[in-house]
Design an enzyme around this catalytic site. Structure first.
Site, PDB file in Angstrom:
ATOM      1  N   HIS A   1      14.798  13.113 -21.506  1.00 48.43           N
ATOM      2  CA  HIS A   1      14.925  12.896 -22.959  1.00 48.43           C
ATOM      3  C   HIS A   1      13.615  13.410 -23.528  1.00 48.43           C
ATOM      4  O   HIS A   1      12.626  12.678 -23.614  1.00 48.43           O
ATOM      5  CB  HIS A   1      15.143  11.417 -23.286  1.00 48.43           C
ATOM      6  CG  HIS A   1      16.423  10.888 -22.706  1.00 48.43           C
ATOM      7  ND1 HIS A   1      16.657   9.554 -22.465  1.00 48.43           N
ATOM      8  CD2 HIS A   1      17.558  11.524 -22.320  1.00 48.43           C
ATOM      9  CE1 HIS A   1      17.870   9.399 -21.953  1.00 48.43           C
ATOM     10  NE2 HIS A   1      18.437  10.572 -21.855  1.00 48.43           N
TER      11      HIS A   1
ATOM     12  N   ASP B   1      26.358  11.838 -13.179  1.00 51.91           N
ATOM     13  CA  ASP B   1      25.332  12.326 -14.105  1.00 51.91           C
ATOM     14  C   ASP B   1      24.070  12.513 -13.268  1.00 51.91           C
ATOM     15  O   ASP B   1      23.446  11.530 -12.867  1.00 51.91           O
ATOM     16  CB  ASP B   1      25.124  11.300 -15.224  1.00 51.91           C
ATOM     17  CG  ASP B   1      24.153  11.787 -16.295  1.00 51.91           C
ATOM     18  OD1 ASP B   1      23.388  12.746 -16.034  1.00 51.91           O
ATOM     19  OD2 ASP B   1      24.147  11.198 -17.393  1.00 51.91           O
TER      20      ASP B   1
ATOM     21  N   ASP C   1       0.812  -1.219   0.000  1.00 53.81           N
ATOM     22  CA  ASP C   1       0.000   0.000   0.000  1.00 53.81           C
ATOM     23  C   ASP C   1       0.850   1.276   0.000  1.00 53.81           C
ATOM     24  O   ASP C   1       0.380   2.345   0.358  1.00 53.81           O
ATOM     25  CB  ASP C   1      -0.983   0.006   1.180  1.00 53.81           C
ATOM     26  CG  ASP C   1      -0.271  -0.148   2.509  1.00 53.81           C
ATOM     27  OD1 ASP C   1       0.959  -0.331   2.505  1.00 53.81           O
ATOM     28  OD2 ASP C   1      -0.948  -0.098   3.549  1.00 53.81           O
TER      29      ASP C   1
ATOM     30  N   GLU D   1      26.781  16.226 -24.644  1.00 55.80           N
ATOM     31  CA  GLU D   1      27.364  15.313 -23.677  1.00 55.80           C
ATOM     32  C   GLU D   1      28.297  14.263 -24.284  1.00 55.80           C
ATOM     33  O   GLU D   1      28.019  13.064 -24.221  1.00 55.80           O
ATOM     34  CB  GLU D   1      26.266  14.622 -22.883  1.00 55.80           C
ATOM     35  CG  GLU D   1      25.136  14.025 -23.720  1.00 55.80           C
ATOM     36  CD  GLU D   1      24.076  13.358 -22.842  1.00 55.80           C
ATOM     37  OE1 GLU D   1      24.436  12.472 -22.054  1.00 55.80           O
ATOM     38  OE2 GLU D   1      22.894  13.723 -22.956  1.00 55.80           O
TER      39      GLU D   1
ATOM     40  N   GLU E   1      28.675  16.927 -19.599  1.00 57.86           N
ATOM     41  CA  GLU E   1      27.343  17.213 -20.146  1.00 57.86           C
ATOM     42  C   GLU E   1      26.826  18.553 -19.639  1.00 57.86           C
ATOM     43  O   GLU E   1      26.807  18.817 -18.436  1.00 57.86           O
ATOM     44  CB  GLU E   1      26.366  16.114 -19.724  1.00 57.86           C
ATOM     45  CG  GLU E   1      24.929  16.387 -20.147  1.00 57.86           C
ATOM     46  CD  GLU E   1      23.983  15.224 -19.865  1.00 57.86           C
ATOM     47  OE1 GLU E   1      24.255  14.440 -18.931  1.00 57.86           O
ATOM     48  OE2 GLU E   1      22.980  15.108 -20.587  1.00 57.86           O
TER      49      GLU E   1
ATOM     50  N   HIS F   1      27.272   6.378 -27.685  1.00 57.17           N
ATOM     51  CA  HIS F   1      25.981   7.080 -27.640  1.00 57.17           C
ATOM     52  C   HIS F   1      26.038   8.371 -28.449  1.00 57.17           C
ATOM     53  O   HIS F   1      27.110   8.854 -28.810  1.00 57.17           O
ATOM     54  CB  HIS F   1      25.546   7.352 -26.189  1.00 57.17           C
ATOM     55  CG  HIS F   1      26.488   8.206 -25.376  1.00 57.17           C
ATOM     56  ND1 HIS F   1      26.565   9.570 -25.505  1.00 57.17           N
ATOM     57  CD2 HIS F   1      27.384   7.867 -24.397  1.00 57.17           C
ATOM     58  CE1 HIS F   1      27.449  10.043 -24.644  1.00 57.17           C
ATOM     59  NE2 HIS F   1      27.975   9.028 -23.967  1.00 57.17           N
TER      60      HIS F   1
ATOM     61  N   ARG G   1      32.543  11.664 -19.043  1.00 62.98           N
ATOM     62  CA  ARG G   1      31.509  12.354 -19.827  1.00 62.98           C
ATOM     63  C   ARG G   1      31.392  13.760 -19.265  1.00 62.98           C
ATOM     64  O   ARG G   1      31.545  13.967 -18.058  1.00 62.98           O
ATOM     65  CB  ARG G   1      30.162  11.623 -19.746  1.00 62.98           C
ATOM     66  CG  ARG G   1      29.053  12.301 -20.533  1.00 62.98           C
ATOM     67  CD  ARG G   1      27.815  11.412 -20.806  1.00 62.98           C
ATOM     68  NE  ARG G   1      27.083  11.013 -19.620  1.00 62.98           N
ATOM     69  CZ  ARG G   1      27.143   9.824 -19.062  1.00 62.98           C
ATOM     70  NH1 ARG G   1      27.900   8.863 -19.599  1.00 62.98           N
ATOM     71  NH2 ARG G   1      26.447   9.541 -17.972  1.00 62.98           N
TER      72      ARG G   1
ATOM     73  N   TYR H   1      34.827   6.122 -23.018  1.00 61.50           N
ATOM     74  CA  TYR H   1      34.671   5.027 -22.054  1.00 61.50           C
ATOM     75  C   TYR H   1      35.637   3.914 -22.448  1.00 61.50           C
ATOM     76  O   TYR H   1      35.468   3.291 -23.499  1.00 61.50           O
ATOM     77  CB  TYR H   1      33.225   4.522 -22.075  1.00 61.50           C
ATOM     78  CG  TYR H   1      32.225   5.652 -22.002  1.00 61.50           C
ATOM     79  CD1 TYR H   1      31.892   6.246 -20.783  1.00 61.50           C
ATOM     80  CD2 TYR H   1      31.649   6.173 -23.172  1.00 61.50           C
ATOM     81  CE1 TYR H   1      31.007   7.314 -20.721  1.00 61.50           C
ATOM     82  CE2 TYR H   1      30.760   7.232 -23.121  1.00 61.50           C
ATOM     83  CZ  TYR H   1      30.444   7.808 -21.899  1.00 61.50           C
ATOM     84  OH  TYR H   1      29.572   8.864 -21.848  1.00 61.50           O
TER      85      TYR H   1
ATOM     86  N   HIS I   1      20.491  15.260 -26.667  1.00 56.64           N
ATOM     87  CA  HIS I   1      19.051  15.024 -26.853  1.00 56.64           C
ATOM     88  C   HIS I   1      18.290  16.283 -26.454  1.00 56.64           C
ATOM     89  O   HIS I   1      18.826  17.148 -25.763  1.00 56.64           O
ATOM     90  CB  HIS I   1      18.611  13.817 -26.008  1.00 56.64           C
ATOM     91  CG  HIS I   1      19.043  13.916 -24.564  1.00 56.64           C
ATOM     92  ND1 HIS I   1      18.356  14.644 -23.624  1.00 56.64           N
ATOM     93  CD2 HIS I   1      20.131  13.408 -23.905  1.00 56.64           C
ATOM     94  CE1 HIS I   1      18.982  14.558 -22.457  1.00 56.64           C
ATOM     95  NE2 HIS I   1      20.076  13.819 -22.595  1.00 56.64           N
TER      96      HIS I   1
ATOM     97  N   ASP J   1      20.118  18.372 -16.603  1.00 60.70           N
ATOM     98  CA  ASP J   1      20.821  17.117 -16.905  1.00 60.70           C
ATOM     99  C   ASP J   1      22.308  17.432 -17.077  1.00 60.70           C
ATOM    100  O   ASP J   1      22.716  17.914 -18.128  1.00 60.70           O
ATOM    101  CB  ASP J   1      20.216  16.523 -18.194  1.00 60.70           C
ATOM    102  CG  ASP J   1      20.811  15.181 -18.569  1.00 60.70           C
ATOM    103  OD1 ASP J   1      21.559  14.602 -17.754  1.00 60.70           O
ATOM    104  OD2 ASP J   1      20.518  14.714 -19.695  1.00 60.70           O
TER     105      ASP J   1
ATOM    106  N   HIS K   1      24.539   3.226 -17.770  1.00 62.23           N
ATOM    107  CA  HIS K   1      23.385   3.448 -16.881  1.00 62.23           C
ATOM    108  C   HIS K   1      23.642   2.887 -15.480  1.00 62.23           C
ATOM    109  O   HIS K   1      22.733   2.369 -14.831  1.00 62.23           O
ATOM    110  CB  HIS K   1      22.114   2.835 -17.485  1.00 62.23           C
ATOM    111  CG  HIS K   1      21.655   3.575 -18.704  1.00 62.23           C
ATOM    112  ND1 HIS K   1      20.786   3.052 -19.632  1.00 62.23           N
ATOM    113  CD2 HIS K   1      21.954   4.823 -19.148  1.00 62.23           C
ATOM    114  CE1 HIS K   1      20.573   3.936 -20.586  1.00 62.23           C
ATOM    115  NE2 HIS K   1      21.271   5.019 -20.325  1.00 62.23           N
TER     116      HIS K   1
HETATM  117  N1  GLY Z   1      20.994  11.426 -17.738  1.00 61.32           N
HETATM  118  C1  GLY Z   1      20.507  10.922 -18.949  1.00 61.32           C
HETATM  119  C2  GLY Z   1      21.276  11.433 -20.075  1.00 61.32           C
HETATM  120  O1  GLY Z   1      22.306  12.051 -19.893  1.00 61.32           O
HETATM  121  O2  GLY Z   1      20.886  11.324 -21.190  1.00 61.32           O
HETATM  122 MN    MN Z   2      21.635  13.725 -21.145  1.00 63.12          MN
HETATM  123 MN    MN Z   3      22.825  13.060 -18.141  1.00 61.54          MN
END
Ligand code: GLY
Ligand code: MN
Ligand code: MN
Length: 432
Positions: free
Chosen positions: A356, A255, A35, A379, A402, A345, A400, A383, A349, A266, A238
């Protein structure tokens, strides 16, 4: 007025649906276990058109010569309000959120057939929530069942998302202000994590610093599951366990972004746990930073969306060659995709109510061209997983960087501001 941006958006949508009718429900509450519920998060489309925060609500926009914006929401209920808190109720919600009419949510299914009858088209985010698809189909069938009484069901069904996504792609001045605020809070959170970081801490301690700073500064919380990834963990894109030790000579990649009034920031930063980049970390970091700078200079009106990715990729691949990860030419490595083990990647975005965010990336075969008012991330990353032929000192290096940008009339505005250059990071992490 409080409801102004929302009613302006509803009116814009009403123009687009002609004499059709649109149905835009909010998200259901979701059970976490037994619940207990997950913290409630409204549906982004519904929020975009209402700013109304309660669950069990749906907007109906009836187009035509006398357009109407109707809200169905929960009745006031003094007993439930004692347990769960304030509810507007239809009357107060109608006035506060600028609707023409408002009714009890429990009457929605009964009223829907009469609202859609004799309209040429019905607009809905088909497939977004199967429970709502079922309600829509039931209403269509209920109208069809009255055909001998002269009722006609809409002959055309449109996916509302195409139209709403297009609107959401260009941020208005209200959204811009909120997104700048979310970015300022997230930037402060990243700086706090840098200041707090010490060898021997656990990744979740930095996550706690970010969460504390986000809430202390008034954000609703994280906009997505934060990634705090030390050493090799940074090569798992991730990674969200956030439960490993921060080793003295490792880098840590964070991140994390916050949500403010539904809007996401982000940001990713990567920094040395002990506050000083080693020689090889420095080399790799400068490559990613140069890639980001190259990408940022391609964010401008008229540029195809993919241009900034291509600019970043070019610099990253040259860097991979310089580091001894790849041989041959930049163009050859891009053509053969030999870079993919180290950069898998896209460079960014759309950003907005969803991290996203809504919006197409292609129009037909062509990439969407950037326009002032669009918000996006830049970003690039690198890696380096341990593998045969990879220089050992680079094993487990994951970086990374970003930031969040608005496209402006003459270029772009990078509106996130956490420490980023090596000098800035080492300065904010100075221990003496
Ligand atoms: N945190 C998700 C991305 O960087 O796309
Ligand atoms: Mn992002
Ligand atoms: Mn991100």
């Amino acid at each position: 007025m409080k409801h102004e941006p929302y009613s302006t958006r509803r009116n814009a949508l009403l123009k687009r649906i002609g004499d059709g009718v649109a149905v835009i429900p909010t998200a259901p509450e979701r059970v976490r276990n037994r619940d207990s519920h997950h913290p409630y998060r409204f549906d982004s489309y519904f929020w975009y058109l209402s700013g109304f925060p309660e669950p069990e609500a749906v907007i109906i926009l009836v187009g035509g010569k006398e357009p109407r914006a109707i809200l169905f929401c929960r009745e006031k209920n003094e007993e439930r309000e004692v347990w769960d808190g304030f509810r507007y109720g239809p009357e107060a919600a109608r006035d506060a959120f600028g609707f023409d009419e408002a009714y009890d949510f429990t009457s929605f299914e009964q009223k829907l057939p009469e609202l859609i009858a004799n309209r040429s088209a019905l607009w809905h985010a088909l497939g977004h929530d199967p429970a709502w698809d079922t309600k829509i189909v039931s209403a269509l069938n209920a109208v069809r069942a009255q055909s001998r009484a002269g009722k006609r069901a809409p002959g055309e069904l449109y996916d509302l998302r195409g139209t709403l996504d297009h609107m959401r792609l260009l941020k208005d001045s209200y959204e811009t202000k909120i997104m700048r605020h979310a970015a300022a809070i997230a930037s402060a959170g990243h700086a706090c994590a840098m200041r707090a970081c010490r060898p021997g801490m656990v990744e979740y301690e930095l996550e706690a610093e970010l969460g504390y700073e986000f809430r202390k500064r008034g954000a609703d919380g994280h906009a997505y599951s934060p990634i705090v990834a030390a050493g090799h963990n940074a090569c798992v894109l991730h990674y969200i366990e956030n439960n490993k030790l921060l080793a003295e000579h490792a880098l840590v990649l964070i991140d994390a972004g916050c949500e403010v009034q539904g809007y996401a920031s982000d940001i990713t930063r990567t920094f040395p746990v002990n506050g000083r980049f080693s020689g090889v970390q420095r080399d790799a970091y400068e490559i990613v930073l140069a890639a980001q700078n190259a990408a940022v200079s391609e964010v401008k009106p008229g540029a195809p969306f993919i241009a900034y990715h291509e600019a970043a990729l070019h610099v990253l691949v040259q860097g991979m060659i310089d580091l001894g990860l790849l041989t041959g030419s930049v163009d050859g490595a891009i053509e053969s995709e030999a870079y993919k083990p180290y950069y898998m990647h896209r460079t960014g975005h759309w950003l907005g109510l969803d991290v996203h965010d809504a919006g197409d990336y292609k129009a037909g075969d062509d990439w969407v061209r950037l326009e002032p008012g669009m918000a996006l991330t830049v970003e690039p990353g690198l890696y380096i997983r341990p593998a045969a032929g990879v220089p050992e000192q680079l094993h487990g290096v994951g970086i990374r960087i970003e930031d969040d940008l608005f496209v402006t009339t003459d270029g772009c505005d990078v509106y996130t501001s956490a420490p980023k250059t090596i000098a800035e990071i080492e300065e904010v992490m100075r221990r003496d």
